[in-house]
Design a protein around this motif. Sequence first.
Motif, mmCIF file in Angstrom:
data_model
loop_
_atom_site.group_PDB
_atom_site.id
_atom_site.type_symbol
_atom_site.label_atom_id
_atom_site.label_comp_id
_atom_site.label_asym_id
_atom_site.label_seq_id
_atom_site.Cartn_x
_atom_site.Cartn_y
_atom_site.Cartn_z
ATOM 1 N N VAL A 273 0.897 -1.152 -0.112
ATOM 2 C CA VAL A 273 -0.067 0.172 -0.078
ATOM 3 C C VAL A 273 0.739 1.272 -0.085
ATOM 4 N N ALA A 274 1.940 1.132 0.393
ATOM 5 C CA ALA A 274 2.977 2.384 0.723
ATOM 6 C C ALA A 274 3.250 2.708 -0.741
ATOM 7 N N PHE A 275 3.851 1.902 -1.572
ATOM 8 C CA PHE A 275 4.163 2.189 -2.961
ATOM 9 C C PHE A 275 3.061 2.388 -3.631
ATOM 10 N N GLU A 276 1.659 1.749 -3.520
ATOM 11 C CA GLU A 276 0.805 2.286 -4.385
ATOM 12 C C GLU A 276 0.336 3.743 -4.281
ATOM 13 N N ALA A 277 0.157 3.922 -2.912
ATOM 14 C CA ALA A 277 0.276 5.510 -2.614
ATOM 15 C C ALA A 277 1.216 6.446 -2.956
ATOM 16 N N MET A 278 2.541 5.993 -2.936
ATOM 17 C CA MET A 278 3.460 6.754 -3.653
ATOM 18 C C MET A 278 3.381 7.001 -5.244
ATOM 19 N N ALA A 279 3.016 5.823 -6.008
ATOM 20 C CA ALA A 279 2.539 6.020 -7.308
ATOM 21 C C ALA A 279 1.567 7.020 -7.570
ATOM 22 N N CYS A 280 0.629 7.273 -6.783
ATOM 23 C CA CYS A 280 -0.395 8.357 -6.783
ATOM 24 C C CYS A 280 0.142 9.568 -6.416
ATOM 25 N N GLY A 281 1.633 9.894 -6.085
ATOM 26 C CA GLY A 281 2.210 11.141 -5.706
ATOM 27 C C GLY A 281 1.877 11.538 -4.353
ATOM 28 N N THR A 282 1.095 10.429 -3.593
ATOM 29 C CA THR A 282 0.702 10.930 -2.230
ATOM 30 C C THR A 282 2.013 10.465 -1.147
ATOM 31 N N PRO A 283 2.477 11.383 -0.497
ATOM 32 C CA PRO A 283 3.567 11.050 0.406
ATOM 33 C C PRO A 283 3.222 10.123 1.510
ATOM 34 N N VAL A 284 4.064 9.213 1.989
ATOM 35 C CA VAL A 284 3.801 8.425 3.037
ATOM 36 C C VAL A 284 4.563 8.515 4.480
ATOM 37 N N ALA A 285 3.850 8.476 5.587
ATOM 38 C CA ALA A 285 4.310 8.349 6.671
ATOM 39 C C ALA A 285 4.074 6.830 7.353
ATOM 40 N N ALA A 286 5.024 6.347 7.705
ATOM 41 C CA ALA A 286 5.143 4.641 8.083
ATOM 42 C C ALA A 286 5.962 4.458 9.025
ATOM 43 N N PHE A 287 5.618 3.416 9.948
ATOM 44 C CA PHE A 287 6.337 2.943 10.881
ATOM 45 C C PHE A 287 7.577 2.302 10.280
ATOM 46 N N ARG A 288 8.783 2.427 10.692
ATOM 47 C CA ARG A 288 10.117 1.889 10.441
ATOM 48 C C ARG A 288 10.057 0.535 10.958
ATOM 49 N N ARG A 289 9.533 -0.467 10.175
ATOM 50 C CA ARG A 289 9.449 -1.895 10.607
ATOM 51 C C ARG A 289 9.561 -2.792 9.400
ATOM 52 N N GLY A 290 10.406 -3.870 9.764
ATOM 53 C CA GLY A 290 10.483 -5.006 8.774
ATOM 54 C C GLY A 290 10.941 -4.509 7.524
ATOM 55 N N GLY A 291 10.514 -5.320 6.377
ATOM 56 C CA GLY A 291 11.143 -4.984 4.930
ATOM 57 C C GLY A 291 10.454 -3.353 4.438
ATOM 58 N N LEU A 292 9.231 -2.979 5.091
ATOM 59 C CA LEU A 292 8.757 -1.702 4.790
ATOM 60 C C LEU A 292 9.772 -0.787 5.176
ATOM 61 N N GLY A 293 10.160 -0.745 6.476
ATOM 62 C CA GLY A 293 11.244 0.428 6.848
ATOM 63 C C GLY A 293 12.474 0.145 6.122
ATOM 64 N N GLU A 294 13.084 -1.175 5.691
ATOM 65 C CA GLU A 294 14.347 -1.308 4.914
ATOM 66 C C GLU A 294 14.261 -0.510 3.403
ATOM 67 N N LEU A 295 12.886 -0.862 2.687
ATOM 68 C CA LEU A 295 12.699 -0.477 1.481
ATOM 69 C C LEU A 295 12.529 1.082 1.187
ATOM 70 N N LEU A 296 12.115 1.756 2.426
ATOM 71 C CA LEU A 296 11.636 3.041 2.390
ATOM 72 C C LEU A 296 12.942 3.863 2.972
ATOM 73 N N THR A 297 13.901 3.447 3.430
ATOM 74 C CA THR A 297 15.019 4.175 4.012
ATOM 75 C C THR A 297 15.695 5.265 3.061
ATOM 76 N N SER A 298 15.789 5.006 1.899
ATOM 77 C CA SER A 298 16.066 5.969 0.890
ATOM 78 C C SER A 298 15.308 6.508 0.033
#
Length: 354
Positions: A273-298
């Motif tokens: 869902v984070a990447f779907e939202a970002m594809a819409c241009g909608t910025p994401v605020a997310a918990f830094r956890r698991g693969g999500l935190g890993e992939l959104l670090t940069s």
Amino acid sequence: MTLATTPRRRIALVAPARYPIREPYAGGLEAFCHTLVRAVRSLGHTVDLYAAAGSQGHVRDVELPGISWSRDPLEASDTAYPPGARAAEDAAFHRLARHLAREGYDIVHNNSLTPVLFEHPLPLLTTLHTPALPEVQDAIAAAGPRAGRFTAVSAATAADWVLPRPATVIPNGVDTDLWRPGPGGEAAVWFGRIVPEKGLHLAMDACRRAGIPLLFAGRVGDHRYFSTEIVPRMTGQAATWVGELDHVGLQTLVSQCHVCLVTPRWEEPFGLVAFEAMACGTPVAAFRRGGLGELLTSAPAALAVPDDVESLAAAVHVAAGIDRPVVREWVVRHHSLTQVARRYAELYSEVPTR
């Protein structure tokens, strides 16, 4: 091996058995299976989808039974089984495995959460979408090298499993033609399965603290959680449930929101869902956890301390200041569905046939 020289393959893609593979999708795993089938077919491969009854575009002669809680809907969850359902599911997977062996597929791309397929001699490529599940881990250990090849949706997920050989990390992809940019808006958005491990109640608390209204969409996967943690927080205009939407409806909703909250309370393997939202241009605020935190670090996103409402509320304000075109461009560059399909197509050629 380049795409031009990759041999065309006959592939069986096995989906998870719990829910039909159709819109509105029960979750990100179901959405991944359907979109990957289309993307790999577009590269010239033959792909047959094996999935639960009620799916769209699957092989109907060999269906998986799915899960029905019609007799006791208040007990429904995404992890438990009603009486007799687990045995029926295992039997169905054994029948499916025998069918796949008779059909002689070049590749069986396994996206299910069953240990059964590892008991059969199949040309398996298994994508790991979850942290290690004890029954599946035991089946892989028993099969050894016969378990086939593995991919994982993040390095964090790959590290959680003990495998005969290391998994190839292939993060999921987004159909950036479907998830198009939009103008944004005043409200925040949360979308996904409404279950405790997705942490919607924390998103509601953070938005209240940040002073921004929240719109949320998704399937209620745990009715007790919904009635005890979600409904009491739906006071005034602070948070509004818009129901369960298909991808077109979600794209419209998400692209017209100011920021998207992603709040896993478990070691989220990917967080589509984070990447779907970002594809819409909608910025994401997310918990830094698991693969999500890993992939959104940069990524151009705002990460918060897991389970910390104050930190998440602060991340909402940070995310709201990120330029929408920058967010969209990052996803197109790093997580397009076309790129993911090509990586799988190349990997298919490396799986030994039997």
